[in-house]
Design a protein around this motif. Structure first.
Motif, PDB file in Angstrom:
ATOM      1  N   ARG A 132      85.975  64.321  25.106  1.00  0.00           N
ATOM      2  CA  ARG A 132      84.738  65.088  25.080  1.00  0.00           C
ATOM      3  C   ARG A 132      83.830  64.526  23.990  1.00  0.00           C
ATOM      4  N   TRP A 133      82.704  63.973  24.426  1.00  0.00           N
ATOM      5  CA  TRP A 133      81.792  63.258  23.522  1.00  0.00           C
ATOM      6  C   TRP A 133      81.375  64.136  22.345  1.00  0.00           C
ATOM      7  N   TYR A 167      78.734  55.819  25.136  1.00  0.00           N
ATOM      8  CA  TYR A 167      80.175  55.866  24.910  1.00  0.00           C
ATOM      9  C   TYR A 167      80.690  54.627  24.193  1.00  0.00           C
ATOM     10  N   THR A 196      84.855  62.505  30.406  1.00  0.00           N
ATOM     11  CA  THR A 196      85.229  63.908  30.175  1.00  0.00           C
ATOM     12  C   THR A 196      86.448  64.288  30.999  1.00  0.00           C
ATOM     13  N   ALA A 222      79.539  59.907  31.851  1.00  0.00           N
ATOM     14  CA  ALA A 222      79.956  61.036  31.028  1.00  0.00           C
ATOM     15  C   ALA A 222      81.054  61.839  31.717  1.00  0.00           C
TER      16      ALA A 222
END
Length: 495
Positions: A326-327, A281, A321, A317
């Motif tokens: 949202r990656w 991230y 989220t 994650a």
């Protein structure tokens, strides 16, 4: 005296072997220098013809500007001290003392190089430029709202789009500087100091990883090279130096957990997962660090830390989220944004090989020679990775990292020629890092500016210098430091 044997054969390097190895080292460095020269000439011609490279001193993102500054005397002093005394101290200091000394020396080196450009230009204004992270922190007054709307400002066609570096990374990068600002450490000076302080610790993380994998003597041999790595020019004060350190500590904790050299391996593995998750991230491309992470588990011959690591990654994650980012959506939009800008003009056919020329400068000539030795040792190391392998080649089961070819009489624990006795743990780990770099290069998402972008991979190639002949290391270290000083005093580097 007991001879170093393998399958009943004396494998000590002969004088001719040693000379041949040195000759090949020099040829590898000459080839890298030629590659850079060709990249410079071809890049200059392309830039003059159609200005499609968007760099002023191809293939580096820099301007020709010979200069000295307040950091020059300190840089010369640090380089001289490490070249003259680095290997002796690395061999004699107790382990914890070595780690502290490496961190302090690495920070002194990074600071001195940054201050060659002066405080404002070299540190305080690096992260406040128009493409940088600090230009967007005022838009994070409501962090939750900013995260929920983060992807809505990635594309250039969208209103109030993010500056290039914020748009080009997941929000973990800019949130770091938002956090510093909230702590009262706002502004470019504090941001630069943070990046140098944390970035300097990457060298320590590499040493910790090597020792956990049974490579302490190799770690001690490589320690001065980790301090004087030419990449320090771009660590200070670049956010990518901070990214490199977070990634390096994630791998270090993984190695400690996998080899069970800590009291609570499960908790340490969880910490590794949290850092590796954070790394993903901070920069999309750092997901490629999964390759050296797999190498660590292969060398430790265990998958026991994996559930804890994956849990840590899932926590990071999940937090992002749930907060609204949202990656996968961010990455998809980044690819589109990437080709909305100069990347659409920058020719892949040039950068796919010119990037490697840049990498040879950031890693340095000694690392090029060490990487040559590493690559020549890969087939044997891979063969010994099979069931029953790593027999005495310095793997986790060899606490001293003492390969049989080095013998008890070798003070550095390595074959003096860096030949058949090359430790498998070092070879496999550094090869995995090199493989990750190659994949990043072929992806086409790293066209130019790889001086800083690839720092998290290139720091893991520095340990290959431990494969160089012990009697040559001081000379190689001198070459490394001279290259760093030349780059920093002749060019004004940027990102």
């Amino acid at each position: 005296m007991k001879l170093p044997l393998r399958n009943g054969v004396d494998i000590r390097p002969t004088q001719d072997d040693t000379r041949t190895g040195r000759r090949r080292d020099v040829l590898a460095v000459a080839a890298a220098a030629l590659l850079f020269a060709v990249a410079a000439v071809v890049g200059t011609l392309i830039q003059r013809a159609d200005h499609s490279l968007y760099v002023d001193w191809a293939p580096l993102y820099a301007d020709w500007l010979p200069h000295v500054g307040p950091g020059t005397p300190l840089a010369l002093a640090v380089a001289a001290a490490v070249v003259l005394h680095g290997h002796r101290l690395a061999a004699r200091l107790p382990w914890r003392g070595l780690l502290g000394a490496v961190w302090a020396a690495a920070m002194a080196w990074i600071w001195s190089l940054a201050l060659v450009d002066g405080w404002r230009r070299g540190v305080a204004e690096r992260l406040t430029a128009r493409h940088e992270y600090l230009r967007g922190i005022d838009r994070f007054q409501d962090i939750g709202a900013a995260l929920r709307g983060f992807t809505g400002h990635i594309l250039l066609t969208q209103p109030d789009h993010w500056p290039a570096h914020i748009a080009g990374h997941p929000p973990g990068a800019v949130l770091t500087f938002v956090g510093l600002d909230r702590l009262g450490l706002g502004g470019g000076g504090w941001a630069g100091a943070f990046c140098v302080t944390v970035g300097g610790s990457a060298a320590v993380a590499v040493l910790v990883t090597l020792r956990a994998l049974g490579q302490e003597r190799a770690a001690r041999a490589a320690a001065p090279f980790l301090v004087l790595a030419p990449g320090a020019v771009w660590v200070g004060a670049s956010a990518d130096g901070y990214f490199a350190a977070v990634a390096a500590w994630g791998l270090a904790l993984l190695a400690l957990a996998a080899t069970r050299t800590v009291r609570a391996p499960g908790a340490v593995a969880l910490g590794s997962g949290l850092l590796l998750g954070l790394t993903a991230y901070l920069s999309y491309g750092l997901t490629l660090l999964a390759l050296p992470a797999v190498a660590v588990l292969l060398l430790a011959r265990t998958a026991r830390p994996l559930p804890f690591v994956l849990t840590g990654v899932a926590v990071v994650a999940g937090a992002f989220t749930l907060a609204g980012f949202r990656w996968w959506e961010g990455y998809s939009l980044l690819v589109e944004r990437y080709y909305q800008g100069v990347a659409s003009d920058r020719p892949y056919t040039y950068w796919v090989w010119a990037n490697l020329a840049v990498a040879s400068v950031v890693a340095g000539p000694a690392c090029v020679a060490g990487a040559r030795r590493m690559l020549s040792a890969v087939p044997d190391a891979a063969r010994r990775l099979r069931p029953g392998g790593l027999g005495g080649s310095g793997g986790p089961g060899d606490p001293g990292g003492l390969d049989r070819a080095g013998g008890p009489g070798a003070p550095d624990g390595l074959d003096r020629a860096g030949g058949p006795g090359a430790p498998d743990g070092l070879v496999v780990l550094t090869f995995a890092a090199l493989l990750a770099l190659v994949v990043a290069d072929l992806s086409g998402m790293s066209k130019a500016e790889t001086e800083r972008i690839w720092l998290p991979f290139l720091v893991w190639l520095q340990p290959t210098t431990a494969l160089l002949p012990a009697r040559d290391r001081r000379r190689w270290l001198l070459v490394q430091s001279c290259l760093s000083l030349l780059v920093n005093h002749l060019l004004l580097t940027g990102w």
